[in-house]
Design an enzyme around this catalytic site. Sequence first.
Site, mmCIF file in Angstrom:
data_model
loop_
_atom_site.group_PDB
_atom_site.id
_atom_site.type_symbol
_atom_site.label_atom_id
_atom_site.label_comp_id
_atom_site.label_asym_id
_atom_site.label_seq_id
_atom_site.Cartn_x
_atom_site.Cartn_y
_atom_site.Cartn_z
ATOM 1 N N TYR A 180 168.939 113.469 56.373
ATOM 2 C CA TYR A 180 169.273 112.047 56.492
ATOM 3 C C TYR A 180 170.607 111.869 57.183
ATOM 4 O O TYR A 180 171.562 112.605 56.922
ATOM 5 C CB TYR A 180 169.341 111.401 55.110
ATOM 6 C CG TYR A 180 167.977 111.151 54.515
ATOM 7 C CD1 TYR A 180 167.074 110.295 55.152
ATOM 8 C CD2 TYR A 180 167.594 111.756 53.331
ATOM 9 C CE1 TYR A 180 165.820 110.062 54.603
ATOM 10 C CE2 TYR A 180 166.352 111.527 52.771
ATOM 11 C CZ TYR A 180 165.460 110.675 53.418
ATOM 12 O OH TYR A 180 164.238 110.440 52.888
ATOM 13 N N LYS A 238 171.787 116.139 21.415
ATOM 14 C CA LYS A 238 171.556 114.841 22.060
ATOM 15 C C LYS A 238 171.277 115.051 23.546
ATOM 16 O O LYS A 238 171.505 116.149 24.071
ATOM 17 C CB LYS A 238 172.787 113.958 21.844
ATOM 18 C CG LYS A 238 174.077 114.611 22.318
ATOM 19 C CD LYS A 238 175.302 113.878 21.779
ATOM 20 C CE LYS A 238 176.563 114.544 22.296
ATOM 21 N NZ LYS A 238 177.776 113.921 21.787
#
Length: 715
Positions: free
Chosen positions: A604, A377
């Site tokens: 940033y 999955k």
Amino acid sequence: MDTRKNFGGLDIFKMIAAFLVVAIHTSPLTSFNTTADFFLTRELARLAVPFFFMVTGHFVLSDRLWGQERDYGPIWRYLGKTGILYGIAILLYLPIGIYAGHYEDLTPYRVVQMLVFDGTFYHLWYFPALILGILIVCLLGRFCKLGVSLAVTAVLYLIGLFGDSYFGLIADVPGVSQAYELGFRLFSYTRNGLFLAPIFLVMGAWLKRGSEKIKPLPNAVSFGVSFCLMTAEGLILRHYDIQRHDSMYLLLPVCMFFLYRLLLTWNRKSVGAFRTISTWIYILHPAMIVVVRRATKVVHQRATVFLVENSLIHYITVCICSTVAALAIAMVLARFRRASFERDRAWIELDMEALGHNVRTLQGLLPDNCQLMPAVKAEGYGHGAVLISKELNRLGVKAFCVASVPEGIQLRKAGVKGEILVLGYTHPRQFDLLRRYRLIQTVVDMSFAEELHKYGKKLRVHIAVDTGMHRIGIKYDQVDEICQIFEWKNLKVDGMFTHLCVSDSDEERRIKFTKAQGEAFFRLVEQLKERGHECPKKHLVASNGVLNYPEFAGDYARVGIALYGVRSTNEDMNRADVVLKPVLSLKARVASVRELASGEGAGYGLAFVAKRPTKLATITIGYADGLSRLLSGGRGSVLIRGHRVPIAGRVCMDQTLVDVTGIPDVQAGDIAVLIGRSGSEVLTAYDMAKAAGTITNEVFTSLGARLTRMVKPRG
Ligand SMILES: *Cc1c(COP(=O)(O)O)cnc(C)c1O
């Protein structure tokens, strides 16, 4: 193109078809018997080119013209590629054509005629035919349904037929023969993009539909019969000297129909390389014919006698030379393609030997009757569900679990074999897909069981049993309800399972809890048996279960994280004797290196501040690729040139800064390892998980779709 299902049969026949085309141009049997040669080159080999057209119709046109949504983009790209190939072939054959005097007294119209219909060299008519054919079929697809398109192209084919094999029948019919004469001023033959290609392109598109349900035997017989009839047709036409040319027969589309269906049932792994090689054999073989003749003349008179004058030996020599040349080109192209972007920015490398080792190790812990049913999955825990599942298939694994129907479909479309269990809830709208793609559905609770039953068609299910995790499942003591599920005719109960939720812990009360889960499950199995319901497959354990409670293994072990060679956390109750090897490495590139003076900030928020003269490297991976923002500010590290260096400042979406002060020679293009080995240093998925305050499962499943996933070369 590379996520095709098992179309190996088509790929193999492409190779055969290429050799048949070589036969057309070398007449291998003329030294022995002209009728046998006619059979080989004018009948059998006539299957080749229509087959090429059908494959194009199947893969390039079908869904784009008559699928749910029309999409011309891939068709234009395919035309572009074909155009380029045609261009290369024209240039390649220009010198030979000039030498052979093909281009004497050229008029402007003759040039157009060659480019659009006849090809600039004798075998090159195929490319303009393909291009013109696709354009015509696109036009049809724009305005007509598939059936109508098929009818229109059949009419075109019939018109072409009377300019080809059946020309003798109309050559003296007034009016008709003049029309054909006029046509032959436009093009030299009717076997071109106008009359021959369209029908086979449309047939290929048509045969794509429902290709899963075809049976081999009836198609083999039908092909055999229709091919015998076509042989007779050809011999009769030849006997009465009716043919003007010998490419088109009335029965050719019939033969192609059955042949193509037959090949679709030949369920083998696709061989992408055959597609490239067969194309290049096709393009190169006339050049090889010239080369063989020239070369033998230069070498020796005796060589000419041996290699050219016996038609069969000549044919084989040309085939070998063409294949070798085509192989060389395919290898160069593969290299070029691989180099083009797989490892350019940020990528995952999969160590399939480690995967094999883990499969064998885990299987070794389990009793013989317990099979692995790996959890693939979430894109195979981020590794790449198709790459991993196909490798597992090769390793003999025959059952898988996924979380959702689309995940199951993805595997089926890639040709993954075996059982696929959907572990979670599925919306009733997707029940049809469960059947179409042969997926097994989990019964998540009683009301969902009713939904499944009400759907009205047979569905295969595994019943989830809640033994204490309280996530999904029917409670272990609701025996009546579970019996009811067994009795519903629409539900075929193939299995039953439960999930252990504290099997990672070595705390006494957790061990007790886990044992109680197992006992409750097996008691239920007994109770069902007493009431006449034998449950075919039973399963309980996932990774921690296999490692810590192998005695609970039933028929399947749903291993996830351990299969990828990793534990969820380092604190998991560990079996020291079990060595698993990590499958995944995560890598990126250094994009740029710069120097900062003491006190300067970076990134940033200027969250990084240089406390000393600092060298920063920018690497090409960010949180959109799965590098958690929680690793900012030095919590995470990276390996460059065998050194462990800290992340500097905030991780950005696509790029990240790392502090490489003091590490010599760092430069753009260097590889930055985020998970894996560099020199003698190793960074594991745990290291990253721990630094980000999570578990390895989340680290893996966060790995983004933008990463390329590739298999590490063996050795
Ligand atoms: C995901 C999952 C697994 C695999 O778990 P791992 O701990 O990764 O081995 C097994 N069973 C169920 C029901 C799952 O949801």
